[in-house]
Design a protein around this motif. Structure first.
Motif, mmCIF file in Angstrom:
data_model
loop_
_atom_site.group_PDB
_atom_site.id
_atom_site.type_symbol
_atom_site.label_atom_id
_atom_site.label_comp_id
_atom_site.label_asym_id
_atom_site.label_seq_id
_atom_site.Cartn_x
_atom_site.Cartn_y
_atom_site.Cartn_z
ATOM 1 N N ASP A 11 131.766 84.797 48.776
ATOM 2 C CA ASP A 11 130.423 84.365 49.175
ATOM 3 C C ASP A 11 130.397 82.897 49.542
ATOM 4 N N LEU A 12 131.521 82.446 50.114
ATOM 5 C CA LEU A 12 131.572 81.064 50.577
ATOM 6 C C LEU A 12 130.457 80.763 51.567
ATOM 7 N N PHE A 13 129.942 81.824 52.196
ATOM 8 C CA PHE A 13 128.868 81.633 53.156
ATOM 9 C C PHE A 13 127.542 81.366 52.458
ATOM 10 N N ASN A 14 127.516 81.577 51.151
ATOM 11 C CA ASN A 14 126.315 81.303 50.379
ATOM 12 C C ASN A 14 126.389 79.896 49.769
ATOM 13 N N PRO A 15 125.476 79.038 50.166
ATOM 14 C CA PRO A 15 125.497 77.657 49.678
ATOM 15 C C PRO A 15 125.429 77.562 48.153
ATOM 16 N N GLN A 16 124.990 78.607 47.480
ATOM 17 C CA GLN A 16 124.872 78.565 46.031
ATOM 18 C C GLN A 16 126.154 78.983 45.313
ATOM 19 N N CYS A 17 127.173 79.377 46.054
ATOM 20 C CA CYS A 17 128.374 79.871 45.388
ATOM 21 C C CYS A 17 129.068 78.738 44.638
ATOM 22 N N GLY A 18 129.683 79.092 43.504
ATOM 23 C CA GLY A 18 130.266 78.082 42.628
ATOM 24 C C GLY A 18 131.229 77.161 43.347
ATOM 25 N N THR A 19 132.052 77.737 44.214
ATOM 26 C CA THR A 19 133.023 76.925 44.933
ATOM 27 C C THR A 19 132.341 75.825 45.725
ATOM 28 N N ARG A 20 131.297 76.180 46.420
ATOM 29 C CA ARG A 20 130.623 75.176 47.241
ATOM 30 C C ARG A 20 129.945 74.122 46.396
ATOM 31 N N VAL A 21 129.329 74.539 45.307
ATOM 32 C CA VAL A 21 128.675 73.575 44.425
ATOM 33 C C VAL A 21 129.706 72.593 43.871
ATOM 34 N N VAL A 22 130.847 73.132 43.429
ATOM 35 C CA VAL A 22 131.877 72.278 42.845
ATOM 36 C C VAL A 22 132.522 71.388 43.906
ATOM 37 N N LEU A 23 132.778 71.939 45.087
ATOM 38 C CA LEU A 23 133.345 71.114 46.151
ATOM 39 C C LEU A 23 132.413 69.958 46.470
ATOM 40 N N ASP A 24 131.123 70.222 46.426
ATOM 41 C CA ASP A 24 130.161 69.156 46.646
ATOM 42 C C ASP A 24 130.305 68.060 45.604
ATOM 43 N N ARG A 25 130.679 68.470 44.392
ATOM 44 C CA ARG A 25 130.742 67.541 43.284
ATOM 45 C C ARG A 25 132.054 66.756 43.274
ATOM 46 N N LEU A 96 141.145 71.105 34.977
ATOM 47 C CA LEU A 96 141.066 70.898 36.430
ATOM 48 C C LEU A 96 142.338 70.260 36.974
ATOM 49 N N ILE A 97 143.141 69.702 36.076
ATOM 50 C CA ILE A 97 144.357 69.024 36.518
ATOM 51 C C ILE A 97 145.283 69.961 37.289
ATOM 52 N N LYS A 98 145.434 71.176 36.778
ATOM 53 C CA LYS A 98 146.396 72.096 37.395
ATOM 54 C C LYS A 98 146.053 72.384 38.859
ATOM 55 N N PRO A 99 144.852 72.862 39.151
ATOM 56 C CA PRO A 99 144.526 73.077 40.564
ATOM 57 C C PRO A 99 144.578 71.801 41.394
ATOM 58 N N LEU A 100 144.155 70.692 40.824
ATOM 59 C CA LEU A 100 144.211 69.445 41.592
ATOM 60 C C LEU A 100 145.646 69.037 41.864
ATOM 61 N N GLU B 108 134.761 78.660 40.265
ATOM 62 C CA GLU B 108 134.000 79.865 39.904
ATOM 63 C C GLU B 108 134.033 80.094 38.391
ATOM 64 N N GLU B 109 135.165 79.700 37.783
ATOM 65 C CA GLU B 109 135.279 79.904 36.338
ATOM 66 C C GLU B 109 134.436 78.914 35.536
ATOM 67 N N HIS B 110 134.229 77.728 36.088
ATOM 68 C CA HIS B 110 133.631 76.666 35.275
ATOM 69 C C HIS B 110 132.246 76.243 35.714
ATOM 70 N N ILE B 111 131.752 76.829 36.782
ATOM 71 C CA ILE B 111 130.460 76.361 37.295
ATOM 72 C C ILE B 111 129.357 76.498 36.250
ATOM 73 N N VAL B 112 129.406 77.559 35.451
ATOM 74 C CA VAL B 112 128.365 77.740 34.444
ATOM 75 C C VAL B 112 128.447 76.644 33.376
ATOM 76 N N ALA B 113 129.681 76.362 32.936
ATOM 77 C CA ALA B 113 129.871 75.310 31.937
ATOM 78 C C ALA B 113 129.435 73.951 32.479
ATOM 79 N N ILE B 114 129.697 73.735 33.752
ATOM 80 C CA ILE B 114 129.296 72.461 34.357
ATOM 81 C C ILE B 114 127.773 72.343 34.374
#
Lengths: 125, 125
Positions: A11-25, A96-100, B108-114
């Motif tokens: 649901d990357l097309f949904n602005p509310q999806c966790g990925t997009r929110v976190v990428l914004d952050r 978050l270190i691992k993915p980064l 996606e895993e951490h958005i709720v915790a954030i």
DNA sequence: AGTAGCCAGTTACCAATGGATACTATCGGC
DNA sequence: GCCGATAGTATCCATTGGTAACTGGCTACT
């Protein structure tokens, strides 16, 4: 036409999806770098500032406050003179270190190719 | 005091290190998202624009041009009416999907915790 | 013939974020 | 009684992102 395929993109097309929110952050100028710098242990404000080298104190403060608000770092103030403030990754921040690091390793592997592509592009190929 | 430990942090403290250069590049507002959106196949300009939903065409153009310059996407123009422009990940662009997906999954895993941490912080805990 | 619409942008202007520099509070040492 | 160290603010400027309106070539509709 909305196909299954489009849905399968996540649901990357949904602005509310966790990925997009976190990428914004974490997708601002210094946040990801600050987390990476903290991976080996706590650092003080000036250690981060001098380490980064080109960040204005105001901006570093904003970055760290956001990280604290998001629960990724803790900020400890020691009432000494001169004052001492130590920033430490929380368990969530550490996770978050691992993915980064994966992105970081990709970067180190491809930076030469990227510079090459840029040079070609700028040469008007 | 500069210790071995500081060196062991990698050269993240050096502004010229690949990681920092790349973070500067993909760490803007829409670049990482654009790459993730392109992972399942080519997309047209309007598909990206409408998919993202809140990006100005000017900014999307800038983002895509930078990605093209960096050798991460190709831009194909079909001289039709109405015009058609298709953006596709290059092999190097595709190789970025894996690390970015790692970040996405973390998100996606951490958005709720954030969100929870934010609420606590804002409540003045 | 005139007009409206499609796509992939561009232009001109405004808002928000980031950056440079200077300043503050506290206290111990000179 | 002045200096220096730390962790920031305060002020102002620069760069980036956002909004809205427009372009241009051609097609389709009236």
């Amino acid at each position: 036409m909305v196909t299954n395929e489009q849905y399968a993109r996540g649901d990357l097309f949904n602005p509310q999806c966790g990925t997009r929110v976190v990428l914004d952050r974490i997708g601002d100028k210094w946040t990801a770098l600050a987390v990476l710098l903290l991976q080996h242990g706590p650092l003080r404000f000036t250690e981060l500032r001098d380490g980064i080298g080109s960040v204005a104190p105001k901006v570093l403060t904003q970055t760290l406050r956001r990280l604290e608000r998001d629960g990724l770092v803790t900020r400890e103030v020691f009432a000494e003179v001169p004052p001492r403030v130590v920033y430490t990754l929380t368990p969530m921040g550490s996770s978050l270190i691992k993915p980064l690091t994966a992105v970081s390793e990709w970067a180190e592997e491809h930076i030469v190719a990227i510079n090459h592509a840029q040079a070609e592009y700028d040469a008007g190929v």
